[in-house]
Design an enzyme around this catalytic site. Structure first.
Site, PDB file in Angstrom:
ATOM      1  N   THR A   1       0.675  -1.185   0.016  1.00 45.40           N
ATOM      2  CA  THR A   1       0.106   0.157  -0.022  1.00 45.40           C
ATOM      3  C   THR A   1       0.844   1.167   0.073  1.00 45.40           C
ATOM      4  O   THR A   1       0.655   2.001  -0.848  1.00 45.40           O
ATOM      5  CB  THR A   1      -0.910   0.033   1.241  1.00 45.40           C
ATOM      6  OG1 THR A   1      -1.974  -0.885   1.102  1.00 45.40           O
ATOM      7  CG2 THR A   1      -1.764   1.293   0.979  1.00 45.40           C
TER       8      THR A   1
ATOM      9  N   TRP B   1       0.358  -9.759   2.909  1.00 43.38           N
ATOM     10  CA  TRP B   1      -0.033  -8.906   1.815  1.00 43.38           C
ATOM     11  C   TRP B   1       0.593  -9.671   0.731  1.00 43.38           C
ATOM     12  O   TRP B   1       0.075  -9.683  -0.467  1.00 43.38           O
ATOM     13  CB  TRP B   1       0.254  -7.513   2.170  1.00 43.38           C
ATOM     14  CG  TRP B   1      -1.125  -6.745   2.561  1.00 43.38           C
ATOM     15  CD1 TRP B   1      -1.729  -5.896   2.045  1.00 43.38           C
ATOM     16  CD2 TRP B   1      -1.413  -6.980   4.111  1.00 43.38           C
ATOM     17  NE1 TRP B   1      -2.685  -5.656   2.987  1.00 43.38           N
ATOM     18  CE2 TRP B   1      -2.438  -6.095   4.212  1.00 43.38           C
ATOM     19  CE3 TRP B   1      -0.659  -7.580   5.200  1.00 43.38           C
ATOM     20  CZ2 TRP B   1      -3.084  -5.631   5.431  1.00 43.38           C
ATOM     21  CZ3 TRP B   1      -1.536  -7.402   6.375  1.00 43.38           C
ATOM     22  CH2 TRP B   1      -2.562  -6.549   6.457  1.00 43.38           C
TER      23      TRP B   1
ATOM     24  N   ASN C   1      -3.908 -11.804   2.371  1.00 43.04           N
ATOM     25  CA  ASN C   1      -4.752 -10.634   2.175  1.00 43.04           C
ATOM     26  C   ASN C   1      -5.592 -10.128   1.117  1.00 43.04           C
ATOM     27  O   ASN C   1      -4.860 -10.001  -0.075  1.00 43.04           O
ATOM     28  CB  ASN C   1      -4.006  -9.096   2.672  1.00 43.04           C
ATOM     29  CG  ASN C   1      -4.895  -8.126   2.764  1.00 43.04           C
ATOM     30  OD1 ASN C   1      -5.633  -8.146   3.861  1.00 43.04           O
ATOM     31  ND2 ASN C   1      -4.722  -7.059   2.077  1.00 43.04           N
ATOM     32  N   GLU C   2      -6.813 -10.127   1.208  1.00 35.93           N
ATOM     33  CA  GLU C   2      -7.749  -9.820   0.276  1.00 35.93           C
ATOM     34  C   GLU C   2      -7.518 -10.587  -1.223  1.00 35.93           C
ATOM     35  O   GLU C   2      -7.573  -9.662  -2.259  1.00 35.93           O
ATOM     36  CB  GLU C   2      -7.683  -8.268   0.048  1.00 35.93           C
ATOM     37  CG  GLU C   2      -8.272  -7.630   0.963  1.00 35.93           C
ATOM     38  CD  GLU C   2      -8.257  -6.035   1.240  1.00 35.93           C
ATOM     39  OE1 GLU C   2      -7.838  -5.491   0.134  1.00 35.93           O
ATOM     40  OE2 GLU C   2      -8.492  -5.362   2.129  1.00 35.93           O
TER      41      GLU C   2
ATOM     42  N   GLU D   1     -10.711  -6.188   9.070  1.00 35.82           N
ATOM     43  CA  GLU D   1     -10.135  -5.253   8.644  1.00 35.82           C
ATOM     44  C   GLU D   1     -11.173  -3.950   8.306  1.00 35.82           C
ATOM     45  O   GLU D   1     -12.195  -4.391   7.626  1.00 35.82           O
ATOM     46  CB  GLU D   1      -9.256  -5.015   7.185  1.00 35.82           C
ATOM     47  CG  GLU D   1      -8.675  -3.846   6.925  1.00 35.82           C
ATOM     48  CD  GLU D   1      -7.763  -3.843   5.895  1.00 35.82           C
ATOM     49  OE1 GLU D   1      -6.868  -4.787   5.661  1.00 35.82           O
ATOM     50  OE2 GLU D   1      -7.565  -2.959   4.960  1.00 35.82           O
TER      51      GLU D   1
END
Length: 814
Positions: free
Chosen positions: A104, A146, A187-188, A272
């Site tokens: 990010t 991530w 993550n995601e 989250e």
């Protein structure tokens, strides 16, 4: 996110507010009937087990600068985050399992850059967890990836390599005296059921039987639906975690799970949530903490991120609980979100029980607010948290106690979140409540969070921040004094891993080395993934940056960067100049932009540096002139005004080892901008204007077409710290951040000069002859709201976004 997703006021609305501010127009809210709610706090009520309120360090680089804060301010910030009875009192800390890739706003360091070489001291997350545990031994830790080093699974995340890597990471945690209570997958990203099952087996087989597995850490609840028909997956997963179940960048008025999620009988988390500004996001967080359980039976709320301790030219630079982006000055701001969270965490503990019969919406309506009740397992203590974020009138609550819970005197604490343009509030204690005929009465004002409790020991920390300042030049760092694996002071890695290691080329001591040697398994989708690390003050303009570099491999190239301004979301681009030298002697002076489009400004060939020898790269910026030097010899001079100032950086053109030593940044010729100007917005072409030519304290600042008036002329005067006062020629009053607020979107005003930081401005070159105007009190930029081109649009303060609405041309008067 961009300004378009964060500004909510239309231009007509701004004009209405302006008129109201000037002429005292009443806020035309309709009359609201008084609401009364009766709540019986019953210890015999059914309810799920509360797991806690937490926050995330990672995803990524958002905590990096905190590691380099002066000891006193660093300790104060950590106290505000983790110390019981002082601030946010976080009960869960979720950290990124580093993967050497941008996740990010930076890259978190891996413990294993290359297969088989594990360094359990790499990165700063261990330090953060140790600091949190020292303040609160009961805190729970969670880990989530991530991205991952590129050697894992030959580029496949869902592999046995990744399972082994996570087990190694848990082993490193154990070496640091840390127990990881929760561990997630990717993550995601879409989940892999077989991989989760194998990970669970590995945890059990390696003795981590108390570590609970969280899945799928994605948007929605699809993993729960799969668990309903897959018994092995259902057995492997302990916690079903969803991201942003209250809506991404929303007011978080509704927080839903799913019928399948509830039917699993598993623990459900908002694993989250947030992504909100530390100040203005507080009301949304207050809603989500309560409504996540009311609407979706989620028993934990985990905020992203924990702290905004990252450079201002990065996306999400004001999100979290605390803003701390100046390690050299020690300045920080405790956001309202800290107290929004404290209203629950300071009055509960993980393991307490929700009391379903004392949980719901005030007056049966979301618009009035919500309430959630908790009781200790032994029913010896209880607390009820009430929020009135959307209420428009005061209302009353009647509380009674049943089911073996204690009564007696009840304590009341509250935080006023109703006025984001004012100075940041703290949680305050109100008058105690005593029962009349077994009932306690409490009046709730709009826009507040209240906690009624039998517990004691709460408080609001009183430590205060020093004033912001510029990072002074000259600046130098030999990199010789760092221990192996450390990151250099003030450097924040965006891709790859820049860590201290023994120097090569016959040089003694430590150097900074790029350690990641395989393109990582990425989380972001940027088009250019080369490693680089950034540092410095965004206001630096005219300077020389130089560094010694050593190439270890054939086919490699080293870079130094200068005038680094804005990095777009998820490393989607970088506004910067680069001097690149390859092992063959080919060099180039490059410009990159916000979409990773590269422009070659100059290039050529010098004697091949080859491998294992030291050479010096230098870039000099003075006005629009850029000079490149290699080993002291000028190889190119160009003229380019695309970027007028910014940070410096070190980088490579690919994933291979390069060493750096003897960094030096020396100032060029300083320019004093003192004088009288018209300030023209680069996007709209309109002028900074004191509304209506008024001269009174509190006159709003807007943009307006040029009219020749003295209310559109401003005198800049620089002080010894390099900051300017900006004084209206017509009024003699100065440009002012009202109440020194740290709320983005607050309109700037005129005010009588008092010399405070909220009347001091850093005027720094931006692009193509324009300047940014940054408030010393908070680091936000003066901008035209919403990038409007309409006459009369407000000029407010907002975090750095690189937009033309934050750039101003200084047109000299006379």
């Amino acid at each position: 996110m961009t300004w378009t997703s964060r500004h909510h006021l239309s231009v007509p609305t701004v004009l209405v507010l302006l008129l109201g501010a000037l002429f005292g127009l009443a806020d035309a809210h309709p009359a609201v009937a008084a609401t009364s709610t009766s709540i019986t706090v019953d210890g015999a009520s059914p309810g799920r087990t509360f797991d806690g309120i937490g926050a995330i360090s990672g995803g990524g680089g958002n905590t990096r600068l905190l590691r380099d804060y002066p000891a006193a301010q660093q300790s104060q910030i950590l106290d505000y985050l983790f110390k019981p009875g002082y601030g946010a009192d976080l009960q869960i800390l979720k950290v990124e399992v580093g993967g050497d890739t941008n996740s990010t706003d930076g890259a978190e360091a891996s413990i294993e850059h290359t297969r088989g070489t594990i360094d359990c001291n790499a990165g700063y997350e261990w330090w953060l967890m140790e600091q949190a545990q020292a303040r609160n031994p009961a805190i729970k830790f969670a880990g989530l990836s991530w991205g991952a080093p590129g050697w894992i699974g030959n580029g496949s995340f869902y592999s046995q390599d990744m399972i082994d890597y996570l087990v190694s990471w848990l082993g490193c945690a154990k070496q640091h005296g840390l127990s990881i209570s929760y561990l997630g997958g990717w993550n995601e990203r879409d989940y892999n059921a077989t991989w989760y099952e194998n990970l669970k087996s590995a945890l059990t087989g390696n003795g981590y039987t108390s570590t609970k597995l969280v899945a799928g850490d994605n948007f929605g609840w699809s993993v729960a639906t799969a668990m309903r028909s897959d018994s092995k997956l259902n057995a492997a997963v302990d916690v079903v975690g969803s991201h942003y179940p209250c809506g991404y960048l929303s007011a978080m008025t509704t927080c839903s799970s799913s019928a399948d999620a509830i039917a699993t009988g598993k623990t459900l988390w908002a694993s989250e949530n947030g992504s909100e500004d530390a100040e203005t996001g507080a009301p949304a967080v207050a809603r989500a903490i309560n409504r996540g359980y009311i609407d979706g039976r989620m028993t934990a709320y985990v905020n992203w991120p924990v702290v905004a301790s990252l450079y201002q030219n990065l996306e999400f630079s004001s999100d979290g609980l605390i803003t701390a982006n100046q390690p050299w000055s020690g300045a920080y701001t405790v956001g309202r979100t800290t107290w929004s969270i404290a209203q629950t965490t300071q009055f509960t503990s993980p393991g307490w029980k929700y009391l379903d019969t004392a949980t719901g919406y005030l007056g049966g309506s979301r618009g009035n607010g919500s309430y959630v009740s908790y009781a200790a397992p032994d029913r010896g203590s209880w607390s009820t948290v009430l929020e009135t974020m959307d209420a428009t009138a005061s209302q009353t609550v009647s509380l009674s106690v049943a089911g073996g819970l204690p009564g007696g005197t009840l304590h009341v604490w509250s935080t006023d979140l109703s006025s984001p343009g004012t100075a940041t509030p703290r949680m305050v204690r109100g008058a105690d409540l005593t029962a009349t005929n077994g009932t306690y009465q409490l009046t709730l004002a709009p826009g507040r969070v209240y906690t009624v409790t039998t517990t004691t020991g709460q408080g609001a920390g009183s430590a205060t921040s020093p004033q912001r300042s510029r990072l002074a030049l000259p600046y130098a760092d030999s990199f010789a004094g760092y221990g192996a694996g450390q990151e250099a002071t003030y450097f924040s890695t965006m891709n790859g891993a820049f860590e201290a290691a023994s120097c090569g080329g016959g040089r003694s001591g430590s150097c900074l080395r790029q350690m990641a040697q395989t393109t990582p398994i990425r989380w972001t989708g940027e088009s250019s993934t080369q490693p680089y690390t950034l540092m410095g003050d965004l206001s630096w303009s005219d300077y020389t940056v130089s560094s010694d570099v050593l190439l270890e491999n054939s086919g490699s190239a080293a870079e130094i960067l200068g005038r680094v301004t804005t990095q777009t979301k998820n490393n989607g681009g970088l506004n910067a100049y680069h001097l690149r030298l390859s092992d063959t002697g080919a060099w180039s002076l490059l410009k990159s932009d916000g979409s990773w489009t590269w422009t070659t400004l100059a290039g050529g060939t010098v004697s091949a540096p080859g491998k294992g020898t030291w050479h010096n790269l230098a870039l000099t910026f003075q006005g629009t002139s850029i000079t490149a030097r290699i080993d002291g010899t000028t190889v190119g001079t160009v003229t380019d005004g695309s970027y007028g100032g910014g940070q410096i950086g070190l980088g490579t053109a690919g994933y291979y080892p390069v060493q750096y030593s003897n960094l030096s940044i020396t100032p060029g010729t300083a320019v004093d901008l003192s004088g009288t100007y018209k300030l023209v917005n680069a996007r709209s072409g309109m002028l900074l204007d004191a509304f209506g030519g008024a001269t009174a304290d509190g006159t709003p600042i807007i943009q307006w077409s040029a009219n020749g008036g003295a209310n559109q002329q401003w005198t800049l005067a620089r002080n010894s710290a390099g900051y300017y006062t900006i004084t209206g020629l017509a009024s003699g009053k100065v440009l002012d951040v009202p109440n020194a607020t740290t709320s983005p979107g607050t309109q700037l005003k005129l005010w009588t000069a008092n010399g405070d930081a909220n009347q001091q401005w850093l005027v720094a070159p931006a692009a193509n002859g324009t300047y940014t105007i940054e408030a010393r009190s908070n680091g936000y930029k003066a901008e035209v709201v919403g990038a409007s081109t309409s006459q009369g649009a407000a000029v407010d303060q907002w975090p750095t976004n690189g937009g033309g609405n934050q750039q101003w041309q200084l047109v000299k008067v006379g």
